[in-house]
Motif scaffolding. Structure first.
Motif, PDB file in Angstrom:
ATOM      1  N   GLN A  56      13.488 -13.771   0.921  1.00 45.85           N
ATOM      2  CA  GLN A  56      14.035 -12.412   0.943  1.00 45.85           C
ATOM      3  C   GLN A  56      14.355 -11.758   2.312  1.00 45.85           C
ATOM      4  OE1 GLN A  56      10.753 -10.440  -0.992  1.00 45.85           O
ATOM      5  NE2 GLN A  56      11.797 -10.189  -3.023  1.00 45.85           N
ATOM      6  N   HIS A  57      13.443 -12.407   3.223  1.00 42.48           N
ATOM      7  CA  HIS A  57      13.604 -11.758   4.753  1.00 42.48           C
ATOM      8  C   HIS A  57      14.355 -12.560   5.663  1.00 42.48           C
ATOM      9  CE1 HIS A  57      11.166  -8.316   4.369  1.00 42.48           C
ATOM     10  NE2 HIS A  57      10.141  -8.999   3.393  1.00 42.48           N
ATOM     11  N   GLN A 233       4.350 -11.242  13.356  1.00 42.85           N
ATOM     12  CA  GLN A 233       3.203 -10.452  12.934  1.00 42.85           C
ATOM     13  C   GLN A 233       3.613  -9.495  11.749  1.00 42.85           C
ATOM     14  OE1 GLN A 233       0.458  -9.130  15.873  1.00 42.85           O
ATOM     15  NE2 GLN A 233       1.648 -10.253  17.295  1.00 42.85           N
ATOM     16  N   GLN A 234       5.132  -8.922  11.881  1.00 42.56           N
ATOM     17  CA  GLN A 234       5.455  -8.293  11.069  1.00 42.56           C
ATOM     18  C   GLN A 234       5.774  -8.826   9.905  1.00 42.56           C
ATOM     19  OE1 GLN A 234       8.669  -7.880   9.495  1.00 42.56           O
ATOM     20  NE2 GLN A 234       7.943  -6.071   8.348  1.00 42.56           N
ATOM     21  N   VAL A 235       6.109 -10.196   9.741  1.00 40.00           N
ATOM     22  CA  VAL A 235       6.265 -11.046   8.393  1.00 40.00           C
ATOM     23  C   VAL A 235       4.881 -11.297   7.809  1.00 40.00           C
ATOM     24  CG1 VAL A 235       6.957 -13.217   7.371  1.00 40.00           C
ATOM     25  CG2 VAL A 235       8.208 -12.048   9.191  1.00 40.00           C
ATOM     26  N   SER A 236       3.913 -11.328   8.520  1.00 44.14           N
ATOM     27  CA  SER A 236       2.708 -11.681   7.940  1.00 44.14           C
ATOM     28  C   SER A 236       2.022 -10.253   7.431  1.00 44.14           C
ATOM     29  CB  SER A 236       1.659 -11.919   9.132  1.00 44.14           C
ATOM     30  OG  SER A 236       0.373 -12.108   8.468  1.00 44.14           O
ATOM     31  N   THR A 241       0.382  -7.034   2.987  1.00 44.22           N
ATOM     32  CA  THR A 241       0.366  -5.533   2.184  1.00 44.22           C
ATOM     33  C   THR A 241       1.180  -5.745   1.035  1.00 44.22           C
ATOM     34  OG1 THR A 241       2.138  -4.910   3.756  1.00 44.22           O
ATOM     35  CG2 THR A 241       0.006  -4.525   4.400  1.00 44.22           C
ATOM     36  N   GLY A 242       2.178  -6.278   0.744  1.00 48.05           N
ATOM     37  CA  GLY A 242       3.018  -6.576  -0.342  1.00 48.05           C
ATOM     38  C   GLY A 242       2.068  -7.121  -1.513  1.00 48.05           C
ATOM     39  N   LEU A 243       1.110  -7.862  -1.259  1.00 45.21           N
ATOM     40  CA  LEU A 243      -0.037  -8.364  -2.369  1.00 45.21           C
ATOM     41  C   LEU A 243      -0.979  -7.218  -2.575  1.00 45.21           C
ATOM     42  CD1 LEU A 243      -0.684 -12.039  -1.042  1.00 45.21           C
ATOM     43  CD2 LEU A 243       0.813 -11.461  -2.943  1.00 45.21           C
ATOM     44  N   PRO A 249      -5.301  -8.055  11.451  1.00 48.76           N
ATOM     45  CA  PRO A 249      -4.263  -8.741  12.304  1.00 48.76           C
ATOM     46  C   PRO A 249      -5.143  -9.915  13.314  1.00 48.76           C
ATOM     47  CG  PRO A 249      -4.858  -6.646  12.955  1.00 48.76           C
ATOM     48  CD  PRO A 249      -5.648  -6.996  11.667  1.00 48.76           C
ATOM     49  N   LEU A 250      -6.141  -9.963  13.216  1.00 45.13           N
ATOM     50  CA  LEU A 250      -6.775 -10.610  14.149  1.00 45.13           C
ATOM     51  C   LEU A 250      -8.011 -11.619  13.739  1.00 45.13           C
ATOM     52  CD1 LEU A 250      -6.540 -11.067  17.481  1.00 45.13           C
ATOM     53  CD2 LEU A 250      -8.402  -9.226  17.758  1.00 45.13           C
TER      54      LEU A 250
END
Length: 467
Positions: A56-57, A233-236, A241-243, A249-250
Motif C-alpha cells: 500500500q505504501h 520508523q514511520q512505516v513501523s 497502530t493500524g493493528l 519505538p525502542l
C-alpha cells in the motif's frame, strides 16, 4: 495395577489439564484468542497485513499497489483459517522445525492463486520472528481481555452491585478481628467489593497493548540496508497502530513485555480481591447469614444429606490461586531478557491462556454461587439482638461530645463503658438503664434510648449508592 496392565487412555479426545477437559465449556471463548491455533492464525494475520502495508505504501522500489481483489484474497487466508490450516502448518513445521517460518511458507503457498507469486519474497520481509510473535500475542491478549474476560468480569461486578442494592438497608453485625463490632448493613459490605473490583477493571480497561516491528535487534538494520530511502520508523509505527496496538519505538529484538507485566498484575489484583469476596461469602454462609438454595437433583455431600456445600466459592478460590500463580510468574519473568534476546518468554507466553482460563472459570463459579444465595434476615437480626454491647462505642462517643459541650459528669466515658461491656453480655434493658443513669442532655439521652444494634448503622445504606 502394574503399568503393563493399564489400558492406555491416550487419545485426542482426552485432556491432560482440566481447562481443556472438565471445565472446557466455561473457558471455551478464550480458545479463539489464546490457544496455539489462535496464535498461528494471528501470526498469519500479522504477516498478511505487513505484506499489504508494504504494498500500500510502496515502500520498496518497483512495488506496485495491490488490487482490491488481491487484498481481499490475502485477507481471506486469515478468515479461512481452520483446523485444516492448523494441520497443514504442523506438517510444514515438522520440516522447518520453526513455527514462524512455517507460517511464512504457508502464506507463500497461496500467493500464486492470487497472481502474486512474484511477491513471495515480500512475505516476512525484513522481519525477525519476534516481530511477528509480539504483535500476534498482543492482538490475541487484547481480544481475549476486551471480548471475553472483561465482559465476564464486568457482569460479575454488576451482579455483586445488584446484591448490594438489594440488601442496602439490611442491618448486620460486623466482625472485626472475628469479634462482634459496630453494625453495618449487608449491602454496604458487599458494595465494598463491587467498588474494589470495579476500580481494578477500570485500570485493566486502560491497558496499553504494545507492539513493535523493527528487526533482529530493534535497529531496522536490514530495512535500511534494503531500502535506505524509506522512513522505516514511520512505516513501523503506522503498521503497529493500524493493528489497533500502541507502537513501542525502542526495543531490543523483543518487545519488552512490560505492558504484559502491568496487565497481569492488575488482573491478579482483581483475582485477589475476588478471592477475598469468596472467603467472606464462605464465612457468612458458615454462620448462617446466607442460606444456599439447593439445586434440584444435586448432591450436597456424598454422605450427609442435610448439607449444601459452598463449593462454587471453594472452587473459585482454588482457580484464582492457580491463575495468580501463572500471572505472577509471567509478570516477574517476561520483563527480563538476556542482552538482546533469549527464549524464556516463548514457553512462558504459551501459558497466558491458562492464567486467564483459571480466572475466567473462577468468575463463572462466583457468579453461580451468588445466584444460589438467600439472605437470612432473621439470623442477622437475632445476632444483632444478642450483642447490645456493640452500642458501647456510640454511648461513650456521645458522652465525649456531651463533655465538650459542658455537660457535667461525663468523665472517663471509655473506661465506664469498658467496665459495663467487656467480658459481659449486655441486653437492651441493661444498656438503656445505664444510659438513663448518665444524666445526659435530654436530646442525647433520647437518641441513645432509641438506638438499637439494628439501627446503629450510620449511613451504611447511603454508601451503597456510591457503587
Amino acid at each position: 495395577m502394574s503399568s503393563s496392565a493399564r489400558v492406555s487412555l491416550s487419545s485426542e479426545a482426552l485432556a491432560l489439564g482440566p481447562l481443556d477437559g472438565r471445565y472446557r465449556p466455561a473457558v471455551a471463548p478464550l480458545i479463539d484468542h489464546l490457544s496455539e491455533a489462535a496464535l498461528n492464525r494471528n501470526r498469519v494475520h500479522v504477516e498478511v497485513e505487513w505484506f499489504i502495508h508494504l504494498a500500500q505504501h510502496q515502500v520498496l522500489p518497483g512495488l506496485e499497489k495491490l488490487t482490491a481483489e488481491q487484498e481481499a484474497g490475502l485477507r481471506a487466508i486469515v478468515t479461512d483459517f481452520n483446523t485444516d490450516s492448523v494441520a497443514e502448518l504442523a506438517e510444514i513445521e515438522a520440516v522447518t522445525v520453526h513455527d514462524v517460518k512455517a507460517v511464512e511458507y504457508y502464506i507463500g503457498r497461496r500467493l500464486e492463486a492470487l497472481g502474486l507469486a512474484q511477491l513471495t519474497p515480500l512475505v516476512h520481509f525484513a522481519c525477525t520472528s519476534e516481530d511477528i510473535n509480539n504483535l500476534s500475542y498482543a492482538v490475541g491478549v487484547r481480544d481475549a481481555v476486551v471480548d471475553v474476560w472483561l465482559p465476564a468480569a464486568r457482569a460479575l461486578v454488576a451482579q455483586i452491585a445488584d446484591m448490594a442494592r438489594a440488601d442496602r438497608a439490611t442491618p448486620m453485625l460486623s466482625h472485626t478481628h472475628g469479634q462482634p463490632a459496630t453494625p453495618t448493613t449487608l449491602g454496604k459490605e458487599i458494595a465494598v467489593f463491587a467498588h474494589r473490583l470495579g476500580r481494578q477493571l477500570d485500570r485493566i480497561e486502560k491497558t496499553e497493548f504494545l507492539g513493535k516491528i523493527n528487526g533482529a535487534t530493534g535497529t531496522y538494520a536490514a530495512h535500511v540496508a534494503a531500502v535506505p530511502s524509506a522512513d522505516w520508523q514511520q512505516v513501523s509505527e503506522s503498521f503497529v497502530t493500524g493493528l489497533g496496538l500502541t507502537w513501542n519505538p525502542l526495543t531490543t529484538q523483543i518487545e519488552s513485555h512490560d505492558w504484559q507485566a502491568e496487565l497481569y498484575a492488575d488482573v491478579a489484583r482483581f483475582n485477589r480481591i475476588l478471592h477475598n469476596l469468596c472467603t467472606d461469602m464462605w464465612s457468612y454462609i458458615s454462620i448462617g447469614y446466607f442460606q444456599q438454595i439447593p439445586v434440584p437433583g444435586a448432591t450436597g455431600s456424598s454422605t450427609m444429606p442435610h448439607k449444601v456445600n459452598p463449593i462454587r466459592f471453594e472452587n473459585a478460590e482454588a482457580n484464582l490461586e492457580l491463575s495468580n500463580g501463572i500471572l505472577d510468574t509471567l509478570g516477574a519473568t517476561l520483563v527480563t531478557s538476556r542482552w538482546q534476546r533469549d527464549l524464556t518468554d516463548s514457553s512462558g507466553q504459551r501459558n497466558i491462556g491458562v492464567g486467564f482460563g483459571h480466572s475466567l472459570l473462577a468468575i463463572s463459579n462466583v457468579a453461580k454461587g451468588l445466584e444460589r444465595l438467600d439472605t437470612a434476615a432473621d439470623v442477622l437480626a437475632n445476632d444483632l439482638d444478642h450483642n447490645w454491647e456493640v452500642l458501647g462505642e456510640a454511648v461513650q462517643t456521645v458522652m465525649r461530645a456531651e463533655a465538650i459541650a459542658g455537660v457535667p459528669g461525663m468523665e472517663n466515658p471509655y473506661e465506664r463503658l469498658k467496665d459495663l461491656t467487656r467480658g459481659h453480655r449486655v441486653d437492651g434493658a441493661r444498656m438503656q438503664e445505664f444510659v438513663k443513669g448518665l444524666d445526659l442532655s435530654a436530646d442525647a439521652e433520647a437518641r441513645l434510648i432509641a438506638l438499637t444494634p439494628g439501627t446503629y448503622t450510620g449511613v451504611a445504606d447511603a454508601l451503597v449508592d456510591r457503587v
